[in-house]
Write an enzyme that holds these catalytic residues in place. Structure first.
Site, PDB file in Angstrom:
ATOM      1  N   GLY A  20      -5.885  22.837 -18.280  1.00 41.61           N
ATOM      2  CA  GLY A  20      -6.895  22.037 -18.970  1.00 41.61           C
ATOM      3  C   GLY A  20      -6.765  21.956 -20.469  1.00 41.61           C
ATOM      4  O   GLY A  20      -7.683  21.450 -21.117  1.00 41.61           O
ATOM      5  N   SER A 147      -0.310  11.809  -7.702  1.00 42.13           N
ATOM      6  CA  SER A 147       0.472  10.855  -8.478  1.00 42.13           C
ATOM      7  C   SER A 147       0.832   9.685  -7.573  1.00 42.13           C
ATOM      8  O   SER A 147       0.923   9.836  -6.350  1.00 42.13           O
ATOM      9  CB  SER A 147       1.747  11.540  -8.991  1.00 42.13           C
ATOM     10  OG  SER A 147       2.711  10.602  -9.398  1.00 42.13           O
ATOM     11  N   TYR A 160       8.960  17.047  -6.431  1.00 39.72           N
ATOM     12  CA  TYR A 160       7.666  16.636  -7.003  1.00 39.72           C
ATOM     13  C   TYR A 160       7.030  15.548  -6.154  1.00 39.72           C
ATOM     14  O   TYR A 160       5.828  15.594  -5.866  1.00 39.72           O
ATOM     15  CB  TYR A 160       7.894  16.144  -8.434  1.00 39.72           C
ATOM     16  CG  TYR A 160       6.656  15.599  -9.112  1.00 39.72           C
ATOM     17  CD1 TYR A 160       5.671  16.461  -9.585  1.00 39.72           C
ATOM     18  CD2 TYR A 160       6.478  14.225  -9.295  1.00 39.72           C
ATOM     19  CE1 TYR A 160       4.535  15.970 -10.219  1.00 39.72           C
ATOM     20  CE2 TYR A 160       5.347  13.725  -9.925  1.00 39.72           C
ATOM     21  CZ  TYR A 160       4.372  14.599 -10.383  1.00 39.72           C
ATOM     22  OH  TYR A 160       3.254  14.104 -11.001  1.00 39.72           O
TER      23      TYR A 160
END
Length: 256
Positions: A20, A147, A160
């Site tokens: 974060g 994603s 990924y």
């Protein structure tokens, strides 16, 4: 920071964000702080200057807990500390990821395991850590950052892409398993967001022009463009939404 709607139920909510302190994660931290949420976040590198900046900008200081998201025991301890300071985590943003480029023929078993640890296993372990507290609260919201790479079938980083597809399967499985506890689990799939890391490592004028050619909206995505969708999924405005994937990519992929 773009103007974002205010979700009253997020004021005072205990929020935990992995990764974060930079990139999209930093935009999420800022957005929740501006809602009046009690925000804790994890990151490997020192984020004290970022916390100072957030306190100055928002009047609300986040709790920084330094640890590696792939260290499950350390993450569990960080979540326990956040719960002790802010109350049981009601909103988990699984955000930390590593989209390092790697070719299929050059990827070793160790490379694969390392990328799965950060991009998929960590999502499961952090979710596991917050679910008992959410049950005790009578519900909560888990948002898994994925994603559009797996929807596009992108080449150049197969582990990924595989992990991001797995995130969506995990999202649906957890949503089904814990819906009766009032726990909602959704995925948020950004397109190519112009974070500092992306600009330094992979953005070229040619690549950006080609990608904008695929977008319906002809503006590059910024980290704060993802924040509104994250707040919506975290809040009770989306109270009957679970097991879903929300795409924010400027119109590259189509779903439904």
């Amino acid at each position: 920071m773009i103007d974002l709607p205010v979700f009253p139920d997020l004021e005072g909510a205990s929020v935990f964000i992995t990764g974060g302190g930079s990139g999209i994660g930093a935009a999420l931290t800022e957005a929740f702080l501006r809602q009046g949420s009690r925000v804790a976040f994890s990151q490997r590198s020192d984020a004290s200057p970022f916390c100072d900046a957030m306190q100055s900008l928002t009047g609300n200081r986040p709790l920084f807990l330094r640890c590696d998201v792939t260290d499950s025991a350390a993450m569990r301890a960080a979540i326990a500390e956040a719960a002790e300071v802010h109350g049981p985590v009601r909103i988990l943003m699984n955000n930390a990821a590593n989209d390092a480029r790697h070719g299929t023929l050059d990827t070793t078993g160790e490379d694969w395991d390392r990328l799965m640890d950060v991009n998929l296993k960590a999502y499961f372990m952090t979710s596991q850590a917050v679910i008992p507290g959410m049950r005790a609260l009578g519900g909560g919201s888990i948002v898994n950052m994925t994603s559009i790479s797996y929807m596009m079938g992108n080449a150049g980083y197969p582990a990924y892409v595989a992990a991001n597809s797995g995130i969506n399967g995990l999202t649906r499985a957890l949503a089904r398993e814990f819906g009766a506890d009032g726990i909602r689990v959704n995925a948020l799939a950004p397109g190519w967001v112009m974070t500092r890391k992306q600009r330094e490592m992979w953005v070229t004028p040619e690549a950006l022009e080609a990608h904008l050619g695929r977008q319906c909206l002809k503006e590059p995505l910024a980290p704060h463009d993802i924040a509104g969708g994250a707040l919506f999924l975290a809040s009770r405005a989306s109270r009957m939404m679970t097991g879903q994937a929300l795409v924010i990519d400027g119109g590259v992929v189509t779903t439904g």
